[in-house]
Design a protein around this motif. Structure first.
Motif, PDB file in Angstrom:
ATOM      1  N   HIS A 211      74.299  58.700  49.344  1.00 51.12           N
ATOM      2  CA  HIS A 211      73.022  59.007  49.990  1.00 51.12           C
ATOM      3  C   HIS A 211      71.922  58.979  48.931  1.00 51.12           C
ATOM      4  CE1 HIS A 211      75.228  60.649  53.549  1.00 51.12           C
ATOM      5  NE2 HIS A 211      76.125  60.936  52.608  1.00 51.12           N
ATOM      6  N   LEU A 212      70.918  58.160  49.153  1.00 48.13           N
ATOM      7  CA  LEU A 212      69.825  58.002  48.191  1.00 48.13           C
ATOM      8  C   LEU A 212      68.511  58.439  48.814  1.00 48.13           C
ATOM      9  CD1 LEU A 212      68.649  56.899  45.495  1.00 48.13           C
ATOM     10  CD2 LEU A 212      68.443  54.676  46.643  1.00 48.13           C
ATOM     11  N   GLU A 213      67.774  59.274  48.077  1.00 49.43           N
ATOM     12  CA  GLU A 213      66.429  59.670  48.483  1.00 49.43           C
ATOM     13  C   GLU A 213      65.463  59.295  47.362  1.00 49.43           C
ATOM     14  OE1 GLU A 213      63.977  63.822  48.977  1.00 49.43           O
ATOM     15  OE2 GLU A 213      65.923  63.686  49.990  1.00 49.43           O
ATOM     16  N   VAL A 214      64.400  58.585  47.703  1.00 50.46           N
ATOM     17  CA  VAL A 214      63.415  58.210  46.688  1.00 50.46           C
ATOM     18  C   VAL A 214      62.136  59.007  46.915  1.00 50.46           C
ATOM     19  CG1 VAL A 214      64.363  55.909  46.352  1.00 50.46           C
ATOM     20  CG2 VAL A 214      62.575  56.259  48.064  1.00 50.46           C
ATOM     21  N   PRO A 215      61.322  59.173  45.857  1.00 42.81           N
ATOM     22  CA  PRO A 215      60.099  59.978  45.977  1.00 42.81           C
ATOM     23  C   PRO A 215      59.110  59.383  46.972  1.00 42.81           C
ATOM     24  CG  PRO A 215      60.675  59.605  43.680  1.00 42.81           C
ATOM     25  CD  PRO A 215      61.555  58.707  44.486  1.00 42.81           C
ATOM     26  N   THR A 216      58.363  60.250  47.614  1.00 44.52           N
ATOM     27  CA  THR A 216      57.262  59.836  48.485  1.00 44.52           C
ATOM     28  C   THR A 216      55.971  60.463  47.970  1.00 44.52           C
ATOM     29  OG1 THR A 216      57.626  61.716  49.973  1.00 44.52           O
ATOM     30  CG2 THR A 216      58.746  59.646  50.513  1.00 44.52           C
ATOM     31  N   GLU A 217      54.867  59.808  48.249  1.00 43.65           N
ATOM     32  CA  GLU A 217      53.550  60.285  47.820  1.00 43.65           C
ATOM     33  C   GLU A 217      53.528  60.564  46.317  1.00 43.65           C
ATOM     34  OE1 GLU A 217      52.410  63.570  50.280  1.00 43.65           O
ATOM     35  OE2 GLU A 217      52.634  62.451  52.133  1.00 43.65           O
TER      36      GLU A 217
END
Length: 238
Positions: A211-217
């Protein structure tokens, strides 16, 4: 997150590009796993998550237990809810012996993730810790150029980490990525070399869900080139 699933926040390539000013709270990372590694804001030190507790290993040789994880951020971390598929005692003389042992335990693991834990006495262990960026967007190669190395002898402690398959290089670090912390939680770092004394308690799990989460804003992330730099990552990670 279920047991033995990988959760990762951001990319190693983003660290290479100096994306480290912002991130996600450590508490969110701990929601996804109790075993892992990473770094901290501005790449200040090495992270180890052991038995659900997060520690910051600093370049001055000190270790800080992160008591308020909701107030501390990480720009990159990899964790799992560790439940070993195999638990064994084995003699492993040094870091170079680890790949053969892992392939013996999991012969079908070449293209899978492995989570690793080793407990025992180390005859010698060499680690490094990063001291952090001097300015925003300073790349990881430059930060690593100022890293501090330490060698510990006759020390009990724990190695935790991951073996990642070659196809994720850039997303993560292909191969073995290992951090160490001693039994007293007083010293540790990113492992460069180790030699052991006697058998080690070894636990390993094979993981097939990532599971990969990348930065937002995040302006730094949005403007980063994120170019695949295999040679640079291998140089930094040792």
């Amino acid at each position: 997150m279920a047991q033995n699933e990988v959760f990762q926040y951001s990319l190693v390539s983003a660290l290479m590009d100096g994306v480290a000013t912002h991130g996600t709270p450590i508490s969110r990372v701990l929601d996804h796993g109790d075993h892992g590694l990473g770094t901290f804001e501005s790449m200040n030190g090495e992270m180890i998550v052991l038995d659900g507790v997060c520690y910051q290993m600093k370049s001055d040789g000190t270790i800080e237990h992160i008591h308020t994880p909701s107030e501390v951020i990480t720009p990159f971390a990899t964790v799992t809810r560790f439940h070993p598929d195999v638990s064994t005692r084995a003699t492993i003389s040094n870091k170079k012996d680890l790949p053969a042992l892992l392939m013996k335990l999991f012969p079908q693991s070449k293209n899978h993730f492995l989570a690793i834990r080793m407990d025992g006495t180390f005859k010698r262990i060499k680690v490094r810790t990063a001291g952090g960026q001097c300015f925003p967007r300073e790349g990881m190669l430059a930060v690593a150029g100022r890293q501090t190395t330490n060698t510990f002898e006759a020390v009990k402690g724990t190695i935790i980490g991951f073996r990642c398959p070659a196809y994720v290089m850039g997303l993560n670090v292909a191969g073995d990525h290992l951090h160490f912390i001693d039994e007293e939680r007083q010293k540790g770092g990113h492992i460069l070399e180790f030699e052991t004394e006697g058998d080690m308690e070894i636990g390993v799990s094979l993981m097939s869900k990532f599971h990969l989460e990348v930065p937002t804003e995040d302006e730094e992330f949005n403007e980063a080139s994120l170019v695949h730099d295999k040679d640079g990552i291998e140089k930094v990670e040792g």
